[in-house]
Design an enzyme around this catalytic site. Structure first.
Site, PDB file in Angstrom:
ATOM      1  N   ASP A  72      28.916  20.192  62.340  1.00 24.46           N
ATOM      2  CA  ASP A  72      27.494  20.187  62.710  1.00 24.46           C
ATOM      3  C   ASP A  72      27.285  20.466  64.188  1.00 24.46           C
ATOM      4  OD1 ASP A  72      28.532  17.887  63.761  1.00 24.46           O
ATOM      5  OD2 ASP A  72      26.965  16.550  63.012  1.00 24.46           O
ATOM      6  N   CYS A  75      31.817  18.760  66.082  1.00 27.20           N
ATOM      7  CA  CYS A  75      33.083  18.485  65.401  1.00 27.20           C
ATOM      8  C   CYS A  75      34.183  18.019  66.336  1.00 27.20           C
ATOM      9  CB  CYS A  75      33.539  19.680  64.579  1.00 27.20           C
ATOM     10  SG  CYS A  75      33.937  21.143  65.539  1.00 27.20           S
ATOM     11  N   HIS A 213      36.560  25.356  64.426  1.00 28.56           N
ATOM     12  CA  HIS A 213      36.292  24.010  63.928  1.00 28.56           C
ATOM     13  C   HIS A 213      37.459  23.074  64.211  1.00 28.56           C
ATOM     14  CE1 HIS A 213      34.507  20.926  61.390  1.00 28.56           C
ATOM     15  NE2 HIS A 213      35.685  20.797  60.786  1.00 28.56           N
TER      16      HIS A 213
END
Length: 218
Positions: A72, A75, A213
């Site tokens: 979001d 991370c 990510h």
């Protein structure tokens, strides 16, 4: 990280003094991660030091379990918060994890953008930031939830939280196969051993997936 105030100075002082505490919330909280195909999500930024080097290819793979982190925009901060909590034997709700992640972001902004005296203690991070963009622009963006954390923020938070942090990538990205993880960067190694009032800390291991990510390795 239980805090009686969201004031950035209060957050910073708690982190520096070691008074910041994680709080286990027992009431169930809904996940804040929502998918929206019409929006763009930004998860992580990797600076130059976090690349695959010749030394990375010769390092032995290590084996851990992956704990997924919501993508979001927080991370990296979420993964670090989750890892520090795991090291203390605490499980965080998604809501508490999000709040703690935002507090870490605020603390980075405080030392880099709002306190010139503190900023001098983080010269390496400032250099990493200004290689990519003017410091003023960084300070305008760091407070936004869609501005993802990476190299610069890890440099700050390892020192600010007295926390060793190791970043890994999947073995497959280096060797074309395997199920392990290869370390590519380490921060705060000096905090493995106790010093003065600072207790020895276990490393938090972050997994950079190569798809912008971060997750947690345990």
């Amino acid at each position: 990280m239980a805090s009686t105030s969201s004031n950035p100075e209060s957050i910073l002082e708690q982190l520096k003094s070691g008074a910041a505490q994680f709080m286990l919330v027992h009431s169930p909280m809904p996940s804040i991660s929502h998918s929206n195909s019409n929006s763009l999500h930004f998860f992580a930024r990797i600076g130059p030091p976090l690349g695959v080097t010749s030394s990375s290819t010769t390092k032995k793979a290590e084996h851990y379990s992956v704990r997924k982190v919501a993508g979001d925009g927080r991370c990296m901060f979420r993964a670090l918060v989750k890892g520090m909590a795991v090291n203390k034997g605490i499980n965080l709700t998604s809501h508490r994890e999000r709040e703690d992640a935002d507090e870490l972001r605020t603390a980075v902004k405080e030392v880099i953008c709002e306190d010139k005296k503190e900023q001098r203690s983080y010269k390496e991070a400032v250099i990493a930031i200004t290689v990519e963009q003017p410091l003023q622009r960084y300070c305008q963006r760091i407070g936004r939830s869609d501005f993802w954390g990476g190299e610069s923020e890890l440099l700050v938070l390892s020192k600010l939280c007295h926390q060793p942090i190791i970043v890994y990538i999947p073995e497959t990205e280096i060797k074309g196969g395997g199920r392990g993880f290869v370390p590519i960067a380490e921060y705060g190694a000096e905090f493995y051993k106790p010093s003065g009032k600072t207790k020895a800390r276990k490393a938090v291991r972050l997994l950079y997936s190569g798809r912008n990510h971060y997750d947690l390795l345990v």
